[in-house]
Design a protein around this motif. Structure first.
Motif, PDB file in Angstrom:
ATOM      1  N   ALA A   1       0.873  -1.182   0.000  1.00  0.00           N
ATOM      2  CA  ALA A   1       0.000   0.000   0.000  1.00  0.00           C
ATOM      3  C   ALA A   1       0.897   1.214   0.000  1.00  0.00           C
ATOM      4  O   ALA A   1       1.848   1.284   0.777  1.00  0.00           O
ATOM      5  CB  ALA A   1      -0.915   0.015   1.202  1.00  0.00           C
TER       6      ALA A   1
ATOM      7  N   ALA B   1      -4.030  -2.269   1.236  1.00  0.00           N
ATOM      8  CA  ALA B   1      -4.555  -0.962   1.659  1.00  0.00           C
ATOM      9  C   ALA B   1      -5.291  -1.097   2.987  1.00  0.00           C
ATOM     10  O   ALA B   1      -5.142  -0.264   3.890  1.00  0.00           O
ATOM     11  CB  ALA B   1      -5.477  -0.406   0.582  1.00  0.00           C
TER      12      ALA B   1
ATOM     13  N   ASP C   1      -3.896  -6.123  -3.544  1.00  0.00           N
ATOM     14  CA  ASP C   1      -3.766  -4.662  -3.426  1.00  0.00           C
ATOM     15  C   ASP C   1      -4.802  -4.107  -2.447  1.00  0.00           C
ATOM     16  O   ASP C   1      -4.495  -3.253  -1.611  1.00  0.00           O
ATOM     17  CB  ASP C   1      -3.936  -3.984  -4.793  1.00  0.00           C
ATOM     18  CG  ASP C   1      -2.739  -4.271  -5.691  1.00  0.00           C
ATOM     19  OD1 ASP C   1      -1.715  -4.756  -5.159  1.00  0.00           O
ATOM     20  OD2 ASP C   1      -2.829  -4.042  -6.902  1.00  0.00           O
TER      21      ASP C   1
END
Ligand code: ADP
Length: 549
Positions: free
Chosen positions: A239, A274, A270
């Motif tokens: 992230a 995050a 991904d």
């Protein structure tokens, strides 16, 4: 010369299975000529091996009727590896039953032997086109599912919960047997099941995946429920350019390497990266907040003890000094004046601490009494007069000419006025000036500052008493204006240390004003001065014109 190269679409990979080798030969020649990458076999067992292997074919062209295995069974095996693979079957007996079974198995086309080679070429072209559409469709469906899954990720900020969600979500999408998440912070590996383990190959891949995407084919990465996991995909959980850990998905067949899956897992990784970063930041914030709360609690505790212990000896000092002072003359008397002044300053601090303590304990009660506005303000001015004189700071008043008598808690009001005045003196350089003004305004006349520090209550009284202390001092930067009302907050510790103080005064003003259902606001410009205003519901007793009987 201009560069003629273009980025070509990947060459489609075809497998042809027919128990008659010359049939394989004719078809493969035709299709190779068009540019396809073709593998042929007449042995159904070999065909199964190839279809389950690492190659990943785009199209299977198979005879339906073979001695040891039907082409439709082979089609089923191919589908298990890649649900979107195109299948064309060839048959010498185009019976209705065969056709029906072929359609049911999701076959793209049926070629009736003998067929023209041009016909074969067209059928392959169309089947591959259909496969491309199917893959696009699959990708869209996957994206849609990914989007829904990502909502789960925002459901919690607890890191161990998040790891479980990441594992569930990625296993659900990939259909893999086992998943592993390594978190750099706190340096911990979580497996999707108690009987899933990474072996040496998987561990090494996990390490490498901090730097790059790693794929394992046909090498034991780990085991799950005793089954060898020979295929794996390991991706960094990233992230904002920072890697927070690694996600590893392992399986016993190359299913996870099928087209579109790597892309989908990358998106999930991904999203997970995050979410983990958010959870980490939240954890840090929460920890800092808890530490600050603990610190504030300890400071309050110290204040409670200090104020209690200081009060009695301080009363003795002030009492005896005042008594002795009466019997002295000249220098000695002025020395005692200094002692009493200093002790009074300490007393104000101790009184503030005690008042805050009462507010904290909820043991604070309203002590309403009859007050004279002008008298009250002049008394407060008197408490800072000598400190202001020392700095040649002028104190001006702008007060009603009439005598204003009202009901309020005199002690609380005095604490607030003294605080605002002593701050004004403390933060105004020599030769500056301070103005204290007081006025009574009607219900609708309460000013509307840019923001209130203490909001006026909903039940607006018939009239308000507004007191403003304005100085030509150092002012307060916009971003500090609300914070200075927090307990212990001082704009610049070193600067304010020179001027002394505890950082409690304005907190007390704010909390007392709220107790009295009042309002507080501040206007200030750094370098130019400040104006602190206090509004209290006004309860008049009687008003005498000054000079009238
Ligand atoms: P302190 O005991 O430090 O005066 P306060 O709560 O009364 O604590 O004030 C908090 C901080 O707000 C002060 O340390 C100072 O930085 C700022 N401050 C308060 N009043 C003024 C003022 N009149 N002018 C400029 N700064 C002020």
């Amino acid at each position: 010369m201009a560069d003629q190269r273009t980025t070509a679409a990947p060459i489609a990979k075809l497998i042809i299975v027919d128990d008659e080798p010359h049939m394989c030969e004719i078809c493969s020649r035709t299709l190779r000529r068009v540019g396809y990458d073709v593998v042929t076999t007449s042995d159904p067992a070999r065909a199964i091996q190839l279809l389950r292997g690492d190659d990943g074919f785009d199209l299977l062209l198979t005879d339906i009727k073979m001695p040891s295995l039907s082409g439709l069974d082979l089609a089923k095996i191919a589908r298990e590896r890649d649900p979107s693979i195109s299948i064309i079957v060839m048959t010498g007996f185009a019976s209705i039953e065969n056709l029906h079974r072929a359609v049911q198995s999701g076959v793209a086309d049926v070629l009736s032997k003998p067929f023209e080679l041009e016909h074969l070429r067209l059928a392959v072209e169309q089947a591959l086109h259909k496969r491309a559409l199917l893959q696009d469709n699959l990708r869209l469906r996957t994206l849609e599912q990914l989007l829904l899954s990502s909502e789960d990720l925002s459901a919690t900020l607890d890191r161990s919960q998040l790891v479980k969600i990441v594992l569930n979500m990625t296993l659900r999408h990939s259909g893999c047997r086992a998943g592993f998440v390594w978190l750099d912070e706190p340096g911990q590996l979580t497996a999707s099941a108690p009987d899933a383990f990474l072996l040496e190959g998987g561990d090494a891949a996990m390490q490498r995946a901090h730097r790059e995407h790693v794929t394992i084919t046909n090498l034991i990465a780990g085991t799950a429920a005793g089954v060898d996991l020979r295929y794996g995909m390991f991706l960094p959980l990233r992230a904002q350019g920072e890697v927070h850990g690694v996600l590893g998905l392992c399986h016993d067949s190359p299913a996870l390497l099928r087209p579109g899956m790597q892309e989908a897992v990358q998106i999930l990784a991904d999203l997970s990266g995050a979410a983990l970063r958010n959870a980490m930041l939240y954890g840090q914030l929460d920890e800092a907040f808890r530490r600050r709360q603990e610190l504030d609690r300890m400071k309050s505790e110290i204040i409670a003890i200090a104020s209690h212990e200081l009060r009695t000896p301080l009363s003795l000092i002030i009492g005896y000094s005042t008594m002795v002072r009466e019997q002295l003359q000249g220098d000695e008397r002025s020395y005692l004046d200094r002692v009493i002044e200093g002790s009074d300053r300490i007393k104000t601090i101790v009184d503030n601490m005690v008042a805050l303590r009462h507010l904290d304990l909820g043991s604070d009660t309203l002590q309403e009494q009859r007050l004279d506005l002008v008298e009250l303000i002049l008394q407060s001015v008197a408490t800072v007069r000598s400190a202001a004189d020392d700095q040649s700071i002028q104190i001006m008043t702008d007060l009603p000419h009439d005598r204003v008598l009202f009901l309020s808690d005199g002690e609380k009001l005095t604490i607030m006025l003294n605080q605002l005045l002593s701050n004004a003196v403390k933060f105004t350089p020599a030769q500056g000036s301070i103005t204290i003004s007081a006025r009574v305004v009607g219900r609708r006349k309460l000013p509307e500052p840019r923001r209130f520090i203490v909001q006026p209550t909903d039940q607006t009284p018939a009239s308000w008493l507004i007191v403003t202390v304005q100085d030509t001092g150092i002012g307060i930067a916009e971003h500090q204006q609300e914070r200075i009302f927090d307990r212990f907050y001082q704009v610049a510790a070193s600067l304010t240390r020179e001027r002394g103080g505890t950082g409690l005064g304005l907190a007390l003003v704010r909390e007392l004003a709220a107790t009295l259902n009042g309002a507080v606001w501040l206007e200030s410009r750094e370098g130019f001065g400040s104006s602190f205003s206090l509004a209290l519901p006004f309860r008049p007793l009687e008003v005498h014109k000054v000079g009238t009987p």
